[in-house]
Write a protein that holds these residues in place. Structure first.
Motif, PDB file in Angstrom:
ATOM      1  N   ASP A 291       0.860  -1.184   0.000  1.00  0.00           N
ATOM      2  CA  ASP A 291       0.000   0.000   0.000  1.00  0.00           C
ATOM      3  C   ASP A 291       0.896   1.235   0.000  1.00  0.00           C
ATOM      4  O   ASP A 291       1.623   1.487   0.961  1.00  0.00           O
ATOM      5  N   CYS A 292       0.848   2.011  -1.099  1.00  0.00           N
ATOM      6  CA  CYS A 292       1.774   3.123  -1.301  1.00  0.00           C
ATOM      7  C   CYS A 292       1.111   4.473  -1.013  1.00  0.00           C
ATOM      8  O   CYS A 292      -0.110   4.570  -0.939  1.00  0.00           O
ATOM      9  N   PRO A 293       1.908   5.531  -0.882  1.00  0.00           N
ATOM     10  CA  PRO A 293       1.352   6.868  -0.613  1.00  0.00           C
ATOM     11  C   PRO A 293       0.520   7.389  -1.783  1.00  0.00           C
ATOM     12  O   PRO A 293       0.574   6.870  -2.893  1.00  0.00           O
ATOM     13  N   GLY A 294      -0.243   8.465  -1.516  1.00  0.00           N
ATOM     14  CA  GLY A 294      -1.132   9.016  -2.530  1.00  0.00           C
ATOM     15  C   GLY A 294      -0.551  10.182  -3.315  1.00  0.00           C
ATOM     16  O   GLY A 294      -1.249  10.752  -4.136  1.00  0.00           O
ATOM     17  N   GLN A 295       0.707  10.525  -3.098  1.00  0.00           N
ATOM     18  CA  GLN A 295       1.317  11.614  -3.865  1.00  0.00           C
ATOM     19  C   GLN A 295       1.743  11.073  -5.230  1.00  0.00           C
ATOM     20  O   GLN A 295       2.736  10.347  -5.328  1.00  0.00           O
ATOM     21  N   ILE A 296       1.015  11.441  -6.283  1.00  0.00           N
ATOM     22  CA  ILE A 296       1.253  10.809  -7.583  1.00  0.00           C
ATOM     23  C   ILE A 296       2.591  11.202  -8.198  1.00  0.00           C
ATOM     24  O   ILE A 296       3.068  10.516  -9.111  1.00  0.00           O
ATOM     25  N   GLU A 297       3.223  12.281  -7.703  1.00  0.00           N
ATOM     26  CA  GLU A 297       4.525  12.631  -8.259  1.00  0.00           C
ATOM     27  C   GLU A 297       5.558  11.546  -8.004  1.00  0.00           C
ATOM     28  O   GLU A 297       6.554  11.437  -8.725  1.00  0.00           O
ATOM     29  N   LEU A 298       5.331  10.707  -6.984  1.00  0.00           N
ATOM     30  CA  LEU A 298       6.234   9.593  -6.707  1.00  0.00           C
ATOM     31  C   LEU A 298       6.217   8.568  -7.831  1.00  0.00           C
ATOM     32  O   LEU A 298       7.165   7.785  -7.987  1.00  0.00           O
ATOM     33  N   TYR A 299       5.141   8.529  -8.604  1.00  0.00           N
ATOM     34  CA  TYR A 299       5.009   7.539  -9.671  1.00  0.00           C
ATOM     35  C   TYR A 299       5.154   8.152 -11.062  1.00  0.00           C
ATOM     36  O   TYR A 299       5.367   7.426 -12.032  1.00  0.00           O
ATOM     37  N   THR A 300       5.002   9.471 -11.170  1.00  0.00           N
ATOM     38  CA  THR A 300       4.928  10.080 -12.493  1.00  0.00           C
ATOM     39  C   THR A 300       6.217  10.779 -12.938  1.00  0.00           C
ATOM     40  O   THR A 300       6.567  10.718 -14.111  1.00  0.00           O
ATOM     41  N   HIS A 301       6.940  11.431 -12.014  1.00  0.00           N
ATOM     42  CA  HIS A 301       8.151  12.113 -12.463  1.00  0.00           C
ATOM     43  C   HIS A 301       9.305  12.106 -11.474  1.00  0.00           C
ATOM     44  O   HIS A 301      10.415  12.473 -11.825  1.00  0.00           O
TER      45      HIS A 301
ATOM     46  N   ILE B 196      11.611   7.723  -7.395  1.00  0.00           N
ATOM     47  CA  ILE B 196      11.773   6.942  -6.166  1.00  0.00           C
ATOM     48  C   ILE B 196      11.041   5.605  -6.247  1.00  0.00           C
ATOM     49  O   ILE B 196      11.611   4.548  -5.960  1.00  0.00           O
ATOM     50  N   MET B 197       9.764   5.608  -6.658  1.00  0.00           N
ATOM     51  CA  MET B 197       9.017   4.352  -6.713  1.00  0.00           C
ATOM     52  C   MET B 197       9.545   3.447  -7.819  1.00  0.00           C
ATOM     53  O   MET B 197       9.465   2.224  -7.722  1.00  0.00           O
ATOM     54  N   LYS B 198      10.105   4.043  -8.851  1.00  0.00           N
ATOM     55  CA  LYS B 198      10.754   3.236  -9.892  1.00  0.00           C
ATOM     56  C   LYS B 198      11.934   2.482  -9.296  1.00  0.00           C
ATOM     57  O   LYS B 198      12.158   1.302  -9.600  1.00  0.00           O
ATOM     58  N   GLN B 199      12.699   3.156  -8.425  1.00  0.00           N
ATOM     59  CA  GLN B 199      13.825   2.511  -7.766  1.00  0.00           C
ATOM     60  C   GLN B 199      13.345   1.390  -6.851  1.00  0.00           C
ATOM     61  O   GLN B 199      13.960   0.315  -6.790  1.00  0.00           O
TER      62      GLN B 199
END
Length: 285
Positions: A119-129, A132-135
């Motif tokens: 279950d990940c955070p809701g800040q979409i910048e972590l997934y879009t640009h 960090i989540m890519k790592q």
């Protein structure tokens, strides 16, 4: 001979199944409810699943996480001690996690054969640009996890076609950034009227050009070309479709789980089990 046996055993361990869902999406999109519903469904099906909380700002869970980033760091502590705001503090938390990967690897090391729901955070910048989540996804793959991304978008996005476009683009951006098997889930279908649910097919597998025409009816003329450009981009790559989730419908939950399982080929290396006849009593050996 013993050396060969040890080598073969290590190869066997390396091939054992490790599977996880990376559940993401905007704040309020229903990620935690999705995780809770999936946990409940798997529990009823006698399926071994563990919840992993990667949100340092989370407050409570219906199912206590087996692994919890808050045992390492919390957003509240970061904001209090360093004076960061919520977004900056969240990024700091994940940078801190990346500096303490031995903690995460140790926590995940005990779950060789199990299925994890992150279950990940809701800040979409972590997934879009922000990468960090890519790592995180890359590290999970290095640790022999088969990873599927589950992007949640709430069904209320369809009330405004322009808003729906924004949701589609954020899902597309996350898919392109993470580069892992990916499914999109339209959540909170149970909150819609039956009449609206019956007319939502075009949103599950969208025809962007038709949706652009709808958007242009209520959009300033100067944005019409932009709408059509976005529609053509989505249409050309044909990457986005949605699976509807109604948490009150077990078939809906099972359907989405089957898509996630298929994306990571869950169960292909599981040993077949003998069927149990519930009418028979225990063995008297």
């Amino acid at each position: 001979m013993w050396i060969l046996l040890i080598i073969n055993f290590e190869i066997l361990l390396a091939c054992r199944g490790r599977y996880c869902q990376l559940v993401m999406g905007p704040a309020g999109s229903g990620k935690s409810t999705y995780c809770q519903t999936l946990m409940q469904h798997c529990e009823a099906a006698k399926r071994r699943v563990h919840l992993v909380n990667l949100d340092p700002a989370a407050e409570r869970f219906e199912y206590p996480p087996t692994i919890d980033i808050r045992d390492l760091i919390t957003l509240e502590d970061v904001m209090e001690e360093l004076g960061y705001g919520p977004n900056g503090g969240l990024i700091y938390c994940f940078e801190f996690l990346m500096e303490n990967l031995d903690w995460l690897e140790e926590q995940l090391g005990d779950y060789e054969d199990d299925y994890l729901i992150l279950d990940c955070p809701g800040q979409i910048e972590l997934y879009t640009h922000i990468p960090i989540m890519k790592q995180v996804a890359r590290l999970l793959q290095q640790w022999n996890f088969q990873v599927v991304g589950v992007y949640c978008l709430e069904s209320q996005f369809i009330e405004d076609t322009s808003k729906y476009f924004a949701g589609v683009m954020s899902a597309t951006s996350a898919m392109s950034m993470l580069e892992i098997p990916h499914i999109n889930v339209m959540t909170k279908m149970d909150l819609l009227s039956e009449e609206i649910r019956d007319n939502m097919d075009r949103y599950f597998d969208p025809d962007p050009l038709l949706l652009a025409e709808d958007a242009n009816k209520s959009t300033s003329k100067r944005f019409k070309e932009l709408n059509m450009a976005l529609a053509n981009l989505i249409d050309e790559f044909s990457m986005v479709s949605f699976l509807p989730l109604n948490i009150k419908d077990e078939d809906s939950v099972a359907y989405i789980l089957s898509h996630a399982d298929n994306a990571i080929q869950w169960g292909e290396d599981q040993e077949p089990k003998e069927p149990v006849d519930e009418l028979e009593g225990p063995s008297e050996d």
